[in-house]
Design a protein around this motif. Structure first.
Motif, mmCIF file in Angstrom:
data_model
loop_
_atom_site.group_PDB
_atom_site.id
_atom_site.type_symbol
_atom_site.label_atom_id
_atom_site.label_comp_id
_atom_site.label_asym_id
_atom_site.label_seq_id
_atom_site.Cartn_x
_atom_site.Cartn_y
_atom_site.Cartn_z
ATOM 1 N N ASP A 1 0.863 -1.340 0.133
ATOM 2 C CA ASP A 1 0.012 0.196 -0.139
ATOM 3 C C ASP A 1 0.839 1.331 -0.145
ATOM 4 O OD1 ASP A 1 -2.115 -1.806 0.405
ATOM 5 O OD2 ASP A 1 -2.480 -1.512 2.546
ATOM 6 N N VAL A 2 0.685 2.174 -0.751
ATOM 7 C CA VAL A 2 1.073 3.463 -0.495
ATOM 8 C C VAL A 2 0.242 4.488 -0.872
ATOM 9 C CG1 VAL A 2 1.800 3.635 -2.961
ATOM 10 C CG2 VAL A 2 3.162 4.910 -1.621
ATOM 11 N N SER A 3 0.433 5.758 -0.228
ATOM 12 C CA SER A 3 -0.639 6.892 -0.456
ATOM 13 C C SER A 3 -0.708 7.357 -1.528
ATOM 14 C CB SER A 3 -0.293 7.910 0.834
ATOM 15 O OG SER A 3 -1.136 7.699 2.072
ATOM 16 N N VAL A 4 -1.773 8.304 -2.175
ATOM 17 C CA VAL A 4 -1.904 8.773 -3.282
ATOM 18 C C VAL A 4 -2.266 10.265 -2.738
ATOM 19 C CG1 VAL A 4 -3.047 9.221 -5.204
ATOM 20 C CG2 VAL A 4 -2.413 6.913 -4.777
ATOM 21 N N ASP A 5 -1.374 11.300 -2.589
ATOM 22 C CA ASP A 5 -2.118 12.461 -1.926
ATOM 23 C C ASP A 5 -2.129 13.767 -2.750
ATOM 24 O OD1 ASP A 5 -2.066 11.486 0.789
ATOM 25 O OD2 ASP A 5 0.014 11.340 0.669
ATOM 26 N N THR A 6 -1.135 14.053 -3.285
ATOM 27 C CA THR A 6 -1.138 15.391 -3.878
ATOM 28 C C THR A 6 -0.350 15.265 -5.289
ATOM 29 O OG1 THR A 6 0.972 16.202 -2.823
ATOM 30 C CG2 THR A 6 -1.143 16.524 -1.736
ATOM 31 N N ILE A 7 -0.647 16.555 -6.058
ATOM 32 C CA ILE A 7 0.184 16.638 -7.287
ATOM 33 C C ILE A 7 0.375 18.264 -7.464
ATOM 34 C CG2 ILE A 7 -2.071 16.395 -8.800
ATOM 35 C CD1 ILE A 7 -0.095 15.234 -11.039
ATOM 36 N N LYS A 8 1.288 18.780 -8.249
ATOM 37 C CA LYS A 8 1.138 19.953 -8.460
ATOM 38 C C LYS A 8 0.432 20.359 -9.946
ATOM 39 C CE LYS A 8 5.483 21.113 -6.110
ATOM 40 N NZ LYS A 8 6.793 21.724 -6.449
ATOM 41 N N GLU A 9 -0.706 20.798 -9.918
ATOM 42 C CA GLU A 9 -1.530 21.480 -10.899
ATOM 43 C C GLU A 9 -1.024 22.818 -11.167
ATOM 44 O OE1 GLU A 9 -4.081 20.161 -14.033
ATOM 45 O OE2 GLU A 9 -3.160 18.784 -12.081
ATOM 46 N N GLY A 10 -0.372 23.198 -12.242
ATOM 47 C CA GLY A 10 0.024 24.508 -12.466
ATOM 48 C C GLY A 10 0.920 24.889 -11.217
ATOM 49 N N SER A 11 0.472 26.018 -10.567
ATOM 50 C CA SER A 11 1.089 26.582 -9.383
ATOM 51 C C SER A 11 0.359 26.163 -8.156
ATOM 52 C CB SER A 11 1.202 28.154 -9.508
ATOM 53 O OG SER A 11 -0.293 28.460 -9.465
ATOM 54 N N GLN A 12 -0.728 25.257 -8.204
ATOM 55 C CA GLN A 12 -1.548 24.910 -7.033
ATOM 56 C C GLN A 12 -0.943 23.735 -6.391
ATOM 57 O OE1 GLN A 12 -5.430 24.340 -8.022
ATOM 58 N NE2 GLN A 12 -6.278 24.314 -6.023
#
Length: 733
Positions: A397-408
């Motif tokens: 198992d490994v977390s799926v948390d965030t991605i940089k979408e442009g500058s956000q």
């Protein structure tokens, strides 16, 4: 001479047929009786020598009709051929040979088309190779600005295998991109399996003990490059669940997580050190930081890390355990004290055939500690299952948390899961060896101060708790399949077990408020309990009406095991349980759930003239379990007639339950670190307990919106009176 010439012409005709293939005119409208497929026409078969030069010419309409039949079925049955022959006034064999010729022509055209495409692809690859070779020959080394010298040394077998594995991974990545446009396919699973067979299968083979291996094919574990099979570095950030998830990124993340889990599973010191209670191991974070780049990104500065490992023997074979862990409902049943809610958000990849190998899931879940003062952990993570060799599996198992979408940048709120999971290996005696690893980062501000040391030590959400629950549940399932009690029907045993499972699962979920919609009436303070209410409208497994829950957590200076023995002693129950305040309890049925005799399912009745004794049709149904990470005692008043039905093999889902109970965990909030680090005895690891008590009351008024003041007073009185009786019996302040 004429015979000789005829033989020569026939041989040349056959040679030309082998070279050129059959006639290629798709609109062929004649039938040649010296048939190229080796058959003979109806006229030939009727002639004495089987040779004729007669031809039959089909009309345009006949050809169109034959073509239409061919498109629907290139191998028409005898009935269809006979109908066509009758309609066209030709022999049945003539129709048959037309279809033979047509099939041969179609096959030849397809082969020529495929050959042409392959030639074009080969030409393209040759041009790409030439261009790459030219670039390599003219490449410049950036640091020294000198021309790079290409060595023409022979590549050894190991390098070839490594390159082969890398190319397999590239194929898997391409397959996922194709999957996005062409729909699900089995290419991904096949390529994943092939790839995994090249880089991880030997890791668990030839091992006598799981935890004793540090060498792989003559190499030390530190020499094994687990990341060389990935064509590019794994992504540090992934998309939010509200955005479209890129399957190739998820696959890369899953493979990187699997690599890390394998390495951690087979490492010993200095990576792992024994925990203070001696029941598990804690990850040395300094060694980890020197050896790994976190695949989920840099830890937020305000986060705390917990990373633990535990190994043990589990009843059942590897396939059974894999099915438990990959099936959503079974996973909750195996870990009812840890898992609150769970939802399989997306099935990214299915296994090969009936196998779970290659399965990649995106899961949302809530993890819990059985206490009302500890917030649940909400996690979204990938679960990847892969088979090594026969009888050997890994689930990561490994977390799926965030991605940089442009500058956000999306914020990680409470916690995230680094590569965690288990490695399962079959043993010859019907058991499995399991290594379990839990590695999480979390914001400690959401944790009650009394429970912070417990969670840091890995006893709250750590590997030891997962392993203990897995062992206990596997043993329970084995007992249910083999236990015989003369007072209970064989089907009744299963019903009693299912009822106990439901009662304990509901108890845990209701303390943590991970089931139903609760309304908070009163927040816990030093004097009063935490009160919540809800309405049951249609669930047949509990009374219809308003349910009031009262919960309170206290500290007791008694060791957890001693406290558990006190609560489970039926002769001592009169000292704390208001339901049996006038006499000792008597066991009607006692089913042991495994090797630990203290974990059992019981049906009790009161011998005295207390509340239950005055209601002859009421009994107490009880489920208990205990291990080093904590203990549970869950019980509910049940109707004797319905329990008799269950014991005779009837449906247990109709039994109404409002579970009450007690949860016990070690109290590590005292300053125990100094004692243990200065040569303290392991027996001094924990001298106290954190105890959570919950009662549920049925309020017989479905239409009410606010609880009567009397119900609130009664709930507080029950909790306070029970705590007073417990402290008095144990001589605590």
């Amino acid at each position: 001479m004429d015979d000789h010439n005829g033989t020569t012409e026939r041989r040349e005709s056959l040679v030309n047929l082998m070279i050129r293939g059959p006639r290629e005119d798709p609109n062929e409208d004649t039938f040649v009786t010296n048939n190229r497929d080796g058959g003979a026409s109806g006229d030939e078969l009727n002639s004495p020598h089987g040779i004729s030069s007669k031809r039959h010419k089909y009309s345009v309409n006949q050809i169109q009709e034959l073509e239409a039949v061919f498109k629907e079925n290139s191998h028409p049955d005898e009935k269809t051929r006979l109908e066509l022959a009758t309609k066209f006034s030709v022999g049945k064999k003539q129709v048959q040979f037309w279809f033979q010729n047509k099939r041969s022509i179609s096959k030849t055209q397809l082969e020529r088309h495929d050959k042409k495409m392959l030639q074009q692809e080969n030409k393209k690859l040759c041009l790409e190779y030439a261009a790459m070779k030219e670039v390599m020959e003219n490449s410049i080394c950036d640091p020294c600005r000198n021309k790079v010298t290409i060595r023409n040394e022979n590549i050894d077998e190991k390098e070839i295998l490594n390159e082969h594995a890398r190319m397999k991974n590239e194929l898997a990545r391409i397959a996922i991109h194709a999957d996005n446009f062409l729909g699900p396919s089995t290419f991904l699973e096949g390529s994943l399996t092939s790839m995994m067979e090249n880089f991880g299968l030997e890791l668990l083979t030839g091992r006598d003990e799981i935890s004793d291996v540090n060498v792989v094919d003559g190499l030390s574990l530190n020499e094994v490059d687990f990341g060389k099979y990935l064509s590019s570095p794994p992504p540090t950030n992934l998309v939010n669940k509200d955005l479209t998830l890129d399957k190739s990124m998820l696959l890369n993340l899953a493979l990187a997580a699997l690599n890390e889990l394998l390495k951690l599973a087979m490492s010993d010191e200095p990576f792992w050190v024994r925990s203070l209670d001696g029941g598990g191991e804690i990850l040395n974070m300094e060694e980890y930081a020197r050896s790994f780049i976190p695949i989920t990104g840099i830890k937020p500065s305000h986060f705390t890390t917990e990373a633990t490992r535990s190994s043990g023997i589990v009843a059942g074979n590897s396939l059974t355990l894999v099915e438990m862990l990959m099936n959503e409902s079974q996973w909750v049943e195996v870990f009812p004290c840890i898992i609150g809610k769970v939802n399989t958000f997306d099935v990214i990849s299915t296994g090969i055939g009936e196998s779970k190998s290659g399965t990649l899931l995106l899961i949302e879940t809530e993890l819990q500690i059985i206490s009302n003062v500890v917030h649940v952990r909400e996690i979204q993570f990938l679960r990847f299952c892969q088979k090594h060799v026969e009888g050997s599996w890994i689930i990561v198992d490994v977390s799926v948390d965030t991605i940089k979408e442009g500058s956000q940048q999306y914020k990680i709120e409470k916690c995230r899961r680094h590569p965690s999971g288990c490695i399962i290996q079959d043993m010859p005696n019907g058991y499995c060896k399991v290594i379990w690893i839990e590695h999480m980062e979390y914001d400690e501000i959401f944790v009650h101060h009394l429970y912070r040391p417990l969670i840091r030590a890995g006893l709250g959400f750590g590997a030891q708790r997962w392993m203990s629950s897995l062992q206990r549940q596997s043993e329970f399932l084995r007992v249910m399949a083999s236990f015989v009690d003369s007072t209970v029907d064989s089907k009744g045993e299963i019903g009693m077990g299912m009822l106990a499972q439901r009662m304990t699962r509901n108890f845990c979920a209701e303390i943590c408020a991970t089931s139903h919609k609760w309304k908070t009436i009163q927040i816990e303070n030093e004097k009063d309990a935490n009160l919540m209410m809800r309405k049951n409208i249609s669930d047949p497994g509990e009374p219809i009406g308003v349910v009031l829950s009262a919960t309170k957590t206290i500290q007791l200076p008694i060791k957890p095991q001693c406290l558990f023995e006190f609560f489970t002693n039926k002769n001592m129950r009169i000292q704390w349980d208001i339901l049996s305040c006038s006499g000792p309890m008597k066991n009607i049925i006692h089913i042991t759930k495994g090797q630990n005799l203290e974990s059992c399912v019981s049906l009790l009745c009161a011998n005295g003239d207390g509340i239950i004794a005055n209601q002859n049709n009421m009994l107490i149904f009880q489920d208990t379990c205990t291990d080093a990470t904590g203990s549970l005692l869950v019980y509910a008043i049940v109707d004797s007639s319905k329990m008799n039905t269950v014991m005779k093999g009837g449906d247990s889902s109709s039994v109404e339950l409002l579970p009450n109970g007690i949860s016990i965990v070690p109290d590590l909030s005292q300053d125990y670190y100094a004692n243990n680090n200065n040569g303290g005895n392991n027996n001094e690891f924990c001298s106290g307990s954190l105890v959570t008590i919950m009662f549920q009351m049925f309020v017989d008024n479905l239409s009410t919106t606010d609880l009567p003041e009397k119900s609130i007073i009664d709930a507080n009185d029950i909790i306070s009176h029970t705590i007073y009786k417990i402290k008095t019996a144990l001589k605590c302040k």
